[in-house]
Design a protein around this motif. Structure first.
Motif, PDB file in Angstrom:
ATOM      1  N   LYS A   8       0.837  -1.212   0.000  1.00 52.81           N
ATOM      2  CA  LYS A   8       0.000   0.000   0.000  1.00 52.81           C
ATOM      3  C   LYS A   8       0.868   1.256   0.000  1.00 52.81           C
ATOM      4  O   LYS A   8       1.996   1.240   0.511  1.00 52.81           O
ATOM      5  N   ALA A   9       0.329   2.346  -0.517  1.00 54.62           N
ATOM      6  CA  ALA A   9       1.000   3.646  -0.408  1.00 54.62           C
ATOM      7  C   ALA A   9       1.254   3.930   1.072  1.00 54.62           C
ATOM      8  O   ALA A   9       0.363   3.776   1.905  1.00 54.62           O
ATOM      9  N   GLY A  10       2.484   4.287   1.392  1.00 46.38           N
ATOM     10  CA  GLY A  10       2.850   4.512   2.796  1.00 46.38           C
ATOM     11  C   GLY A  10       3.291   3.252   3.518  1.00 46.38           C
ATOM     12  O   GLY A  10       3.818   3.320   4.628  1.00 46.38           O
ATOM     13  N   ARG A  28      10.500   5.058  -7.589  1.00 44.78           N
ATOM     14  CA  ARG A  28       9.331   4.272  -7.171  1.00 44.78           C
ATOM     15  C   ARG A  28       9.244   4.015  -5.675  1.00 44.78           C
ATOM     16  O   ARG A  28       8.242   3.495  -5.193  1.00 44.78           O
ATOM     17  N   THR A  29      10.313   4.314  -4.954  1.00 42.05           N
ATOM     18  CA  THR A  29      10.315   3.991  -3.526  1.00 42.05           C
ATOM     19  C   THR A  29      10.961   5.123  -2.728  1.00 42.05           C
ATOM     20  O   THR A  29      11.589   6.011  -3.292  1.00 42.05           O
ATOM     21  N   GLN A  45       9.955   2.306   1.694  1.00 45.33           N
ATOM     22  CA  GLN A  45       8.569   2.718   1.920  1.00 45.33           C
ATOM     23  C   GLN A  45       7.986   3.105   0.582  1.00 45.33           C
ATOM     24  O   GLN A  45       8.677   3.663  -0.277  1.00 45.33           O
ATOM     25  N   LYS A  46       6.711   2.766   0.385  1.00 43.75           N
ATOM     26  CA  LYS A  46       6.065   3.143  -0.863  1.00 43.75           C
ATOM     27  C   LYS A  46       5.651   4.613  -0.745  1.00 43.75           C
ATOM     28  O   LYS A  46       5.029   5.011   0.240  1.00 43.75           O
ATOM     29  N   PRO A  47       6.006   5.434  -1.732  1.00 45.38           N
ATOM     30  CA  PRO A  47       5.646   6.854  -1.656  1.00 45.38           C
ATOM     31  C   PRO A  47       4.136   7.042  -1.480  1.00 45.38           C
ATOM     32  O   PRO A  47       3.342   6.230  -1.955  1.00 45.38           O
ATOM     33  N   TYR A  48       3.768   8.095  -0.771  1.00 45.60           N
ATOM     34  CA  TYR A  48       2.350   8.400  -0.561  1.00 45.60           C
ATOM     35  C   TYR A  48       2.199   9.914  -0.708  1.00 45.60           C
ATOM     36  O   TYR A  48       3.188  10.652  -0.644  1.00 45.60           O
ATOM     37  N   PRO A  49       0.960  10.403  -0.931  1.00 43.12           N
ATOM     38  CA  PRO A  49       0.777  11.811  -1.318  1.00 43.12           C
ATOM     39  C   PRO A  49       1.491  12.819  -0.419  1.00 43.12           C
ATOM     40  O   PRO A  49       2.095  13.759  -0.905  1.00 43.12           O
ATOM     41  N   THR A  61       6.688  12.377  -0.719  1.00 44.88           N
ATOM     42  CA  THR A  61       7.277  11.872  -1.961  1.00 44.88           C
ATOM     43  C   THR A  61       8.783  12.126  -2.005  1.00 44.88           C
ATOM     44  O   THR A  61       9.497  11.483  -2.750  1.00 44.88           O
TER      45      THR A  61
END
Length: 303
Positions: free
Chosen positions: A208-210, A237-238, A264-268, A271
């Motif tokens: 998931k994002a975040g 991407r990360t 960590q997956k970038p989230y709004p 970034t």
């Protein structure tokens, strides 16, 4: 005085040694009989999940040493415990965490982390080797850990919803299916792709994002011959959160040394990259040094 872990190992080992089946097949049979209540180890008190996991792990290791196969490797316990500690801190006591291990093997790393996190964590385990999945499934039953299993090549399309956290001891080497690898950004322009690179990309798609990903990777990940493909992928991407070097003493050969990569997956809201924690795990037998190291990890996680 025998510990519960020793009693569990003795129960499984005695059954397996007297069976006509292969040792690992007999480990599964012994555990199934325990699940059904037909036979069980003679324990002093209720065994903890960790005592059960360790007891079964000892029997699995014995079986693997007997029938060594390159894809049958277990993550050393000291590393599993460390990843479990870090996963718990990163999760920040979140309830009902969802986990994915795309290269689950016997599930030993996954269960170490689930036991450490608690709080109703659920998981998805993907593994191509059917024997390892059967071992993993009976362990999940005994540990009462809710895990969904998929027997498949993880680098093919996965019918798995995005999770809060991915953890994996990544398979290292070349991925043989070039046609399938063409579906990945990390397929190089020439030659075969690295399986461990593709596993990182596939894992991030299913996080998931975040959400976080904790990977055991080759220590030379960032200066291997295909790292020029990996660097831009990770940057775009990360969010690289940490690179933690593990002690060489944990590995039979320095060539097989590993590090822990935390992404960590970038989230709004986030970034841009923060400072990356670069650390080296001290000698794990040095209690004082380990205590200081874990303090450092805890303060990093709380930030």
């Amino acid at each position: 005085m025998e510990t519960n872990t020793e009693k569990i190992f003795a129960f499984i080992d005695t059954y397996a040694e007297s069976s006509d089946s292969l040792y690992l097949e007999s480990v599964i049979e012994a555990c199934q009989k325990w699940v059904k209540g037909e036979q069980q180890p003679d324990l002093e008190a209720m065994a903890t999940k960790e005592e059960i996991r360790r007891g079964i792990q000892l029997a699995v290791l014995k079986g693997m040493n007997r029938h060594a196969q390159p894809n049958h490797q277990m993550t050393p316990d000291a590393i599993g415990m460390l990843i479990g500690h870090i996963a718990g801190r990163v999760a920040q006591n979140k309830q009902n965490l969802t986990l994915l291990d795309p290269a689950a093997g016997t599930g030993n790393l996954l269960y170490t982390v689930m036991n450490a996190i608690g709080n109703g964590a659920t998981a998805t385990a993907v593994e191509i080797d059917e024997l390892l999945v059967r071992l993993s499934a009976v362990m999940a039953d005994l540990l009462e850990q809710p895990v969904t299993f998929y027997i498949q090549d993880s680098l093919r399309p996965l019918l798995v919803d995005p999770v809060d956290m991915t953890i994996s001891d990544l398979p290292v080497g070349y991925y043989p299916d070039d046609d399938n690898a063409l579906n990945y950004e990390l397929m190089p322009t020439e030659g075969h792709a690295y399986a461990h690179h593709l596993f990182i990309e596939q894992s991030m798609k299913h996080t998931k994002a975040g959400g976080y990903a904790l990977f055991l990777v080759p220590a030379n990940l960032f200066d291997s011959e295909q790292s020029s493909f990996l660097h831009p992928y990770l940057k775009n991407r990360t969010l690289i959160r940490a690179v933690i070097q593990l002690p060489d003493s944990l590995f039979k050969n320095a060539i097989h040394a590993k590090s822990l990569l935390i992404l960590q997956k970038p989230y709004p809201e986030k970034t841009a990259a923060s400072d990356v924690l670069l650390a080296k795990v001290p000698d794990m037998t040095d209690k004082h040094a380990m205590a200081l190291f874990l303090q450092k990890i805890d303060s990093w996680a709380s930030e």
